[in-house]
Design a protein around this motif. Structure first.
Motif, PDB file in Angstrom:
ATOM      1  N   ARG A  92       0.824  -1.215   0.000  1.00 21.88           N
ATOM      2  CA  ARG A  92       0.000   0.000   0.000  1.00 21.88           C
ATOM      3  C   ARG A  92       0.858   1.265   0.000  1.00 21.88           C
ATOM      4  N   LYS A  93       1.991   1.216   0.722  1.00 20.59           N
ATOM      5  CA  LYS A  93       2.880   2.386   0.738  1.00 20.59           C
ATOM      6  C   LYS A  93       3.447   2.649  -0.649  1.00 20.59           C
ATOM      7  N   LEU A  94       3.838   1.574  -1.318  1.00 18.69           N
ATOM      8  CA  LEU A  94       4.392   1.739  -2.663  1.00 18.69           C
ATOM      9  C   LEU A  94       3.321   2.289  -3.596  1.00 18.69           C
ATOM     10  N   GLU A  95       2.119   1.731  -3.482  1.00 20.80           N
ATOM     11  CA  GLU A  95       1.006   2.218  -4.305  1.00 20.80           C
ATOM     12  C   GLU A  95       0.782   3.716  -4.088  1.00 20.80           C
ATOM     13  N   ASN A  96       0.815   4.122  -2.819  1.00 24.40           N
ATOM     14  CA  ASN A  96       0.598   5.534  -2.512  1.00 24.40           C
ATOM     15  C   ASN A  96       1.638   6.426  -3.146  1.00 24.40           C
ATOM     16  N   ILE A  97       2.883   5.998  -3.081  1.00 26.62           N
ATOM     17  CA  ILE A  97       3.948   6.805  -3.692  1.00 26.62           C
ATOM     18  C   ILE A  97       3.697   6.906  -5.198  1.00 26.62           C
ATOM     19  N   VAL A  98       3.347   5.768  -5.803  1.00 26.06           N
ATOM     20  CA  VAL A  98       3.091   5.781  -7.248  1.00 26.06           C
ATOM     21  C   VAL A  98       1.940   6.735  -7.562  1.00 26.06           C
ATOM     22  N   HIS A  99       0.852   6.635  -6.798  1.00 21.85           N
ATOM     23  CA  HIS A  99      -0.284   7.535  -7.013  1.00 21.85           C
ATOM     24  C   HIS A  99       0.135   8.993  -6.892  1.00 21.85           C
ATOM     25  N   GLU A 100       0.821   9.311  -5.808  1.00 20.07           N
ATOM     26  CA  GLU A 100       1.190  10.717  -5.584  1.00 20.07           C
ATOM     27  C   GLU A 100       2.028  11.257  -6.724  1.00 20.07           C
ATOM     28  N   GLU A 101       2.958  10.458  -7.188  1.00 14.48           N
ATOM     29  CA  GLU A 101       3.843  10.946  -8.249  1.00 14.48           C
ATOM     30  C   GLU A 101       3.145  11.009  -9.601  1.00 14.48           C
ATOM     31  N   ALA A 146       2.414  14.524 -11.755  1.00 21.87           N
ATOM     32  CA  ALA A 146       2.775  14.697 -13.166  1.00 21.87           C
ATOM     33  C   ALA A 146       1.566  15.058 -14.031  1.00 21.87           C
ATOM     34  N   GLY A 147       0.380  15.139 -13.415  1.00 21.57           N
ATOM     35  CA  GLY A 147      -0.814  15.537 -14.169  1.00 21.57           C
ATOM     36  C   GLY A 147      -1.608  14.376 -14.732  1.00 21.57           C
ATOM     37  N   HIS A 148      -1.321  13.167 -14.285  1.00 20.12           N
ATOM     38  CA  HIS A 148      -2.015  11.988 -14.815  1.00 20.12           C
ATOM     39  C   HIS A 148      -3.238  11.684 -13.948  1.00 20.12           C
ATOM     40  N   ILE A 149      -4.237  11.050 -14.570  1.00 20.88           N
ATOM     41  CA  ILE A 149      -5.531  10.922 -13.904  1.00 20.88           C
ATOM     42  C   ILE A 149      -5.818   9.471 -13.514  1.00 20.88           C
ATOM     43  N   PRO A 150      -6.055   9.231 -12.206  1.00 22.58           N
ATOM     44  CA  PRO A 150      -6.316   7.862 -11.763  1.00 22.58           C
ATOM     45  C   PRO A 150      -7.719   7.389 -12.117  1.00 22.58           C
ATOM     46  N   MET A 151      -7.829   6.107 -12.399  1.00 17.98           N
ATOM     47  CA  MET A 151      -9.127   5.463 -12.632  1.00 17.98           C
ATOM     48  C   MET A 151      -8.938   3.985 -12.295  1.00 17.98           C
ATOM     49  N   LEU A 152      -9.950   3.170 -12.570  1.00 20.06           N
ATOM     50  CA  LEU A 152      -9.791   1.738 -12.334  1.00 20.06           C
ATOM     51  C   LEU A 152     -10.540   0.943 -13.392  1.00 20.06           C
ATOM     52  N   MET A 153      -9.805   0.102 -14.074  1.00 22.13           N
ATOM     53  CA  MET A 153     -10.427  -0.797 -15.059  1.00 22.13           C
ATOM     54  C   MET A 153     -10.452  -2.203 -14.471  1.00 22.13           C
ATOM     55  N   PRO A 154     -11.367  -3.059 -14.972  1.00 29.11           N
ATOM     56  CA  PRO A 154     -11.501  -4.396 -14.362  1.00 29.11           C
ATOM     57  C   PRO A 154     -10.340  -5.325 -14.710  1.00 29.11           C
ATOM     58  N   THR A 155     -10.246  -6.408 -13.934  1.00 33.98           N
ATOM     59  CA  THR A 155      -9.221  -7.411 -14.237  1.00 33.98           C
ATOM     60  C   THR A 155      -9.669  -8.311 -15.393  1.00 33.98           C
ATOM     61  N   LEU A 156     -10.981  -8.598 -15.448  1.00 33.24           N
ATOM     62  CA  LEU A 156     -11.473  -9.487 -16.509  1.00 33.24           C
ATOM     63  C   LEU A 156     -11.883  -8.659 -17.712  1.00 33.24           C
ATOM     64  N   GLN A 157     -11.448  -9.114 -18.868  1.00 34.45           N
ATOM     65  CA  GLN A 157     -11.715  -8.356 -20.090  1.00 34.45           C
ATOM     66  C   GLN A 157     -12.367  -9.275 -21.120  1.00 34.45           C
ATOM     67  N   SER A 158     -13.068  -8.634 -22.045  1.00 32.87           N
ATOM     68  CA  SER A 158     -13.690  -9.404 -23.116  1.00 32.87           C
ATOM     69  C   SER A 158     -12.664  -9.634 -24.230  1.00 32.87           C
ATOM     70  N   THR A 181      -3.807  11.725 -19.971  1.00 36.27           N
ATOM     71  CA  THR A 181      -3.141  10.496 -19.521  1.00 36.27           C
ATOM     72  C   THR A 181      -3.959   9.877 -18.403  1.00 36.27           C
ATOM     73  N   LEU A 182      -4.416   8.662 -18.638  1.00 31.54           N
ATOM     74  CA  LEU A 182      -5.201   7.912 -17.653  1.00 31.54           C
ATOM     75  C   LEU A 182      -4.335   6.773 -17.130  1.00 31.54           C
ATOM     76  N   TYR A 183      -4.479   6.492 -15.843  1.00 27.79           N
ATOM     77  CA  TYR A 183      -3.727   5.341 -15.330  1.00 27.79           C
ATOM     78  C   TYR A 183      -4.545   4.629 -14.263  1.00 27.79           C
ATOM     79  N   HIS A 184      -4.170   3.393 -14.001  1.00 29.22           N
ATOM     80  CA  HIS A 184      -4.729   2.686 -12.851  1.00 29.22           C
ATOM     81  C   HIS A 184      -3.676   1.787 -12.235  1.00 29.22           C
ATOM     82  N   ILE A 185      -3.965   1.354 -11.012  1.00 28.93           N
ATOM     83  CA  ILE A 185      -3.105   0.373 -10.351  1.00 28.93           C
ATOM     84  C   ILE A 185      -4.008  -0.830 -10.134  1.00 28.93           C
ATOM     85  N   GLN A 186      -3.745  -1.879 -10.866  1.00 35.66           N
ATOM     86  CA  GLN A 186      -4.673  -3.016 -10.869  1.00 35.66           C
ATOM     87  C   GLN A 186      -3.893  -4.324 -10.996  1.00 35.66           C
TER      88      GLN A 186
END
Ligand code: ATP
Ligand code: MG
Length: 445
Positions: free
Chosen positions: A51-60, A64-76, A131-136
């Motif tokens: 969780r600490k590593l995730e937080n650092i990644v999110h903060e940075e 940098a101006g990138h936007i967090p979101m979340l996409m699913p693990t299962l894809q079509s 720029t969109l990103y997620h941590i998944q």
């Protein structure tokens, strides 16, 4: 946290099947438990660092101006058929079918899905840059999962995707990611060197991998030793400033540093001999510029200022968040256990009570615990009824960078002992001074 109430299943024995030190220590320190090959449960201590590593990644990323979101693990599978990668990706892709017989997959990466989101919602250059990103969690059915979380099958990744109108803007996004990654790894106490690499199944010929030097690394790397002197440090960055980002990219990527896939012996031999290094490294991230590879295949078009529709320019950028735990331990440990860098440590400081049950010692520990907590820090208080030797061994194994030792003998003189896990040096001081010192140490983390 009081250790007597925590869940920290420390192992005394060295697990037989763990080949590298980070895997051994993560198992012994009760951070992870394997559930099947390359798939792990994250026990409380491991989860805390993750969780600490995730937080650092999110903060940075946000910096940098990138936007967090979340996409699913299962894809079509259909999206992957559009890009052509459903057949190309090979055995690493875990293919699943649902009760209706529809082809699904556990995402190994998200280029297709994010391109689909983009094309459904954006059609004008006015909405760019984006720029969109997620941590998944990702799944890759690795043929040889090994080394614990380093090469798992299920692993946590930050993946980000930039969308730009022009190649120039997309290259700026690439540079911006490089700069933000340099900051990210340094905050984790790591030196990760950007090296010219190969595109692999993501594609594109403009790509750098970030490598942490370690004997147990799976990649062979070739570099000019002068790259290891480069430090990002505390720079003021304007992430919209193209020249600034580009000059940092140049600073960090001009000296020779390549993985074996792109290694060029002739160029390498131009480096003065005493600076040539052949070593091993752990890949903790990779950035790619691939232009219109996915947008053309999937029809992700934007209208430019001249009214013409063009495929959007893209890149993708990944950080191996769960692998980073292993990489940090490989880079920072000794024969007694892990040595966490201050920026990622699961608890800030350990408190060891040398005489549990002694009123004065118990009271001194309780008051240290309360003051550290009130200062916004997280102490781990070993309040178990155990011998001092066992307490020290567990504390060294789990690797908190600072430890305060409290015993009746010191308290008689009004002192406790503050010890650095990294240097082993101890200093006696009053409990108040110890709290003040620990606060000061963490002021910048
Ligand atoms: P590798 O060459 O190690 O298989 P990759 O180049 O295929 O990795 P990317 O697609 O670049 O991986 O993924 C981004 C990051 O995710 C990598 O830099 C790495 O840190 C992490 N990663 C990739 N595969 C794994 C894995 N099996 N287990 C843990 N982390 C991984
Ligand atoms: Mg890679």
């Amino acid at each position: 946290m009081r250790l007597s109430r925590y869940f920290l299943p420390v192992l005394k024995e060295t697990p037989a099947d763990a080949q590298i030190v980070s895997h051994r220590y993560m198992l012994r320190a009760g951070m992870i438990k394997q559930s099947s090959a390359g798939i792990y449960s994250w026990l409380p201590l491991g989860f805390k660092v993750l969780r600490k590593l995730e937080n650092i990644v999110h903060e940075e990323q946000v910096r940098a101006g990138h936007i967090p979101m979340l996409m699913p693990t299962l894809q079509s599978a259909d999206l992957w058929r559009e890009s052509g990668r459903y057949d190309d990706y090979g055995e690493e892709m875990l293919r699943i079918s649902d009760r209706h017989g529809r082809d699904m997959l556990y995402g190994p990466t998200n280029e297709e899905m994010v391109t689909d989101i983009f094309r459904s919602n954006v059609s004008s250059y006015k909405d760019l840059p984006l720029t969109l990103y997620h941590i998944q969690w990702k799944f890759r059915d690795e043929i040889r999962p090994r080394f614990g979380v380093m090469r798992g099958r299920e692993f946590l990744m930050k993946d980000g995707y930039n969308f730009d109108l022009t190649r120039e803007d997309a290259l700026h996004a690439y540079n911006r990611h490089l700069v933000s990654y340099l900051r990210t790894y340094e905050r984790m106490g790591l030196q990760a060197i950007p090296m010219r690499a190969d595109g692999g199944p993501i594609g594109g010929d403009y790509t750098h991998e970030f490598l942490v030097l370690a004997e147990t690394g799976e990649s062979e790397v070739f570099y000019d030793s002068a790259v290891t002197d480069l430090k990002f440090g505390d720079r003021d960055i304007d992430f919209d400033n193209k020249e600034q980002c580009e000059s940092i990219l140049e600073e960090f990527t001009t000296k020779y540093a390549r993985t074996d896939e792109t290694h060029d012996e002739a160029l390498f031999n131009e480096i003065p001999e005493d600076r040539r290094r052949v070593a091993r490294g752990i890949e903790v991230g990779q950035i790619f510029y691939f232009g219109t590879k996915y947008s053309e295949a999937m029809g992700a078009m934007v209208q430019g200022p001249d009214g013409k529709k063009v495929p959007v320019e893209m890149g993708s950028h990944g950080i191996g968040v769960s692998r980073l735990l292993g990489a940090i331990i490989e880079a920072s440990h000794d024969e007694n256990g892990i040595i966490w860098p201050e920026g990622v440590t699961p608890f800030h400081v350990g408190i060891i009570n040398l005489r549990q049950g002694d009123d004065g010692t118990d009271a001194a520990c309780e008051s240290l615990y309360a003051e550290l907590t009130a200062a916004g820090l997280e102490p781990l208080y070993d309040d178990r009824n155990e011998r001092a030797g066992g307490k020290f061994a567990s504390m060294d194994l789990i690797g908190l960078p600072w430890r305060i030792t409290v015993g009746p003998r010191g308290l008689k003189n009004g002192v406790v002992e503050l010890t650095s896990r990294r240097t082993g040096e101890s200093e006696e001081m009053s409990p108040e001074a110890a709290v003040a010192r620990v606060k000061e140490i963490y002021a910048n983390h």
